[in-house]
Write an enzyme that holds these catalytic residues in place. Structure first.
Site, PDB file in Angstrom:
ATOM      1  N   GLU A  26     141.982 -12.504-120.097  1.00 19.95           N
ATOM      2  CA  GLU A  26     141.108 -12.027-119.012  1.00 19.95           C
ATOM      3  C   GLU A  26     140.338 -13.242-118.530  1.00 19.95           C
ATOM      4  OE1 GLU A  26     137.753 -11.420-117.236  1.00 19.95           O
ATOM      5  OE2 GLU A  26     137.188 -10.559-119.170  1.00 19.95           O
ATOM      6  N   CYS A  75     131.932 -11.274-116.300  1.00 18.95           N
ATOM      7  CA  CYS A  75     133.195 -11.389-115.556  1.00 18.95           C
ATOM      8  C   CYS A  75     133.265 -10.341-114.453  1.00 18.95           C
ATOM      9  CB  CYS A  75     134.379 -11.202-116.496  1.00 18.95           C
ATOM     10  SG  CYS A  75     134.416 -12.369-117.858  1.00 18.95           S
TER      11      CYS A  75
END
Length: 586
Positions: free
Chosen positions: A315, A349
């Protein structure tokens, strides 16, 4: 039958045994699982006083953070200071960096530990991490929260929902998800027993964790380990205090030595050693896109070195958005923008970094945002009322400052609505900043910043579809949120934004995914979308083997039709031809 299957599934691989299920033949019953409740800190709560006391203890007694390899602690070489990002003159710990020889030792030690760890029945492995969850919910809660506040600069609430609640949830829910995977078995016809062995990967897993989530640091190594793998873990240099306490927690929970080895140090050197090893089996990564792409390319170049094709799970961040329809409720929209963009200084994020607001709503939304920003407390995260702390380090500070300066230098197309102050005299403080741009190609609207900066693009209400296309065209695809009351509009927007986000929110901020509720991950340049917080992630850490056992195997080659007579040779040839085709298809 499933209970028997799980209890007797034993097979051999390179003189190492792997077992799933418990030896007495009973089904595994995982304790009832639910999301951990977060503590609501305030200035006068007992829990707040305990947390602040732990913080002061950490600040008064800097800790030595060793390299941990096979249970041994190494404090060799030049120590590196651990400094709070909000008080960069203070030292709260010292950590040590692994040498190339120690990286090799960690790999060898993990492979040796695998011989016994992979052989444990699944309930023995899972119980270690269920105990981790219990310890974190009790004796380690204030320690890990304090380490996350002091070391990474999160405020009390953000530390609580990360280093306590989310990590507890990862360990509890992953035990449940693992059990569900083991229970998924094929059907069997009479006289045949089919079963599936979910073997750990052959080799070791490399876990690379970021600074911004303690829970991610814990999950990246522990998720593969729960499935029987061993891990070499490289934590972020800017999350070493929490990394140290995670290792202490593992030790107290009874995790065997070598199952997870922690080797902080030079990322390039460590990664080079690991990716050149023939028993490298996979990587569990959270970090930047360029680094992940380089790792992927290196794995491809090295592919002939490996025993197996490595699993690549990563990720990598995003340029997450909030998109408002003219039917949106402005108060909910503005609040989502503020929380989504500025919690933990925009260093999630999933943080909202760009917003698309219709002209008909903008003036009211802008007014609400400015009023809320005036009430945000920017400062020391050790104090309960603080909303926004400092960014993680000087490089991040200078980067954020440069984007704000870019807006000032391009005032024809950019307007700083609120914020814009930067002060690094005590800590790396970047005040929440709201920027409006009229340039759809603005670098602030399109580049990942990882700071408390939200850029707004105001669109003409009549250009909804064109603006949706602008939003959707971005190369990242992690999180996104839409705000609307019009149900037809919601459906239309969802369809147009289908691949723009792996986590999609309707009338909510694009942050705050909860384990077991919103499995997390995105695609495009945001990663492999393997959904942490679900069984999908755990499936990446097993190599299934299908087993068929025949209780009544045939004892002669002819099939039944061969016992029958045929009137002529032609009929027999046609039947044999059909039989051969059928046999090939099987």
């Amino acid at each position: 039958l499933r209970a028997v299957t799980r209890s007797r599934n034993v097979f051999k691989i390179s003189s190492r045994f792997v077992r799933h299920g418990i030896s007495n033949g009973k089904s595994i019953e995982i304790p009832a699982v639910g999301n951990a409740e977060n503590i609501e800190y305030s200035s006068y709560e007992e829990e707040t006083m305990i947390l602040q006391s732990t913080i002061q203890e950490f600040r008064s007694n800097p800790v030595e953070i060793p390299i941990v390899i096979n249970g041994k602690e190494y404090t060799t070489g030049e120590p590196k200071p651990v400094r709070p990002p909000y008080d960069h003159q203070a030292v709260v710990g010292r950590y040590y960096e692994a040498t190339r020889e120690q990286v090799r030792e960690a790999i060898a030690g993990s492979l040796e530990a695998r011989k016994q760890w992979a052989a444990l029945p699944s309930e023995q492995r899972l119980s270690v991490f269920l105990k981790c969850a219990h310890l974190l919910s009790t004796t380690y809660r204030s320690k890990l929260n304090a380490a996350t506040i002091v070391g990474q600069g999160k405020n009390m609430l953000q530390a609580e929902i990360d280093s306590a609640c989310e990590l507890i949830d990862f360990w509890n829910f992953n035990a449940e998800f693992a059990n569900r995977i083991y229970e998924d078995q094929p059907i069997s016809e009479p006289g045949v027993w089919n079963r599936m062995e979910y073997r750990p990967l052959e080799g070791f897993v490399y876990a690379v964790s970021p600074f911004n989530f303690t829970a991610i640091a814990g999950n990246l190594a522990s998720a593969p380990a729960m499935m029987g793998n061993v891990c070499v873990w490289k934590p972020s240099a800017h999350a070493m205090l929490s990394g140290h306490w995670i290792m202490q927690l593992y030790k107290e929970a009874g995790l065997p030595d070598g199952v997870i080895n922690m080797i902080p140090g030079d990322p390039a050197m460590i990664t080079e050693e690991i990716l050149n090893h023939p028993e490298f089996a996979g990587i569990h990564y959270t970090g930047s896109t360029p680094v992940f792409q380089n790792i992927w390319q290196t794995i491809g170049n090295n592919i002939q070195k490996y025993k197996n094709y490595p699993r690549i799970v990563g990720e990598t961040g995003g340029k997450d958005y909030i998109f408002a329809h003219p039917s949106a409720k402005v108060n909910a929209l503005a609040t989502a923008m503020m929380r989504g963009a500025y919690e933990f200084q925009g260093q999630k994020c999933s943080a909202a970094s760009r917003a698309f607001i219709p002209a008909s709503l903008w003036e009211e939304v802008k007014s609400i945002c400015k009023e809320q920003m005036e009430r945000m407390v920017v400062g020391n995260p050790e104090e309960a009322e603080t909303m926004v702390g400092a960014v993680i380090h000087r490089e991040s500070f200078e980067r954020a400052k440069s984007y704000i300066q870019h807006a000032r230098d391009n005032s024809k197309t950019h307007t700083i609505i609120a914020g814009g102050e930067c002060d690094d005299s005590i800590g790396y403080f970047v005040h929440p900043t709201l920027i409006q741009t009229t340039d759809p190609n603005s670098k602030i609207l399109n580049e990942e910043i990882f700071a408390p900066i939200l850029t707004v693009y105001v669109y003409d209400d009549n250009k909804l579809n064109e603006t949706l296309d602008l939003c959707e065209s971005h190369p990242y695809g992690l999180t996104g949120a839409i705000f609307a009351q019009d149900r037809y509009a919601i459906q239309s927007m969802m369809q147009r934004l289908q691949y723009s986000a792996g986590n999609f929110y309707i009338n909510d901020k694009p942050t705050g995914a909860v384990v077991g509720q919103q499995p997390f991950g995105g695609s495009r340049l945001s990663g492999t979308n393997d959904k942490a917080g679900s069984y999908l992630n755990l499936l990446r850490w097993v190599s299934p083997m299908t087993i068929k056992e025949n209780f009544n195997p045939p004892e002669d080659f002819p099939y039944p039709y061969m016992e029958k007579g045929y009137d002529d040779e032609e009929d027999m040839d046609s039947q044999l031809e059909y039989s051969d085709e059928d046999e090939e298809s099987q």
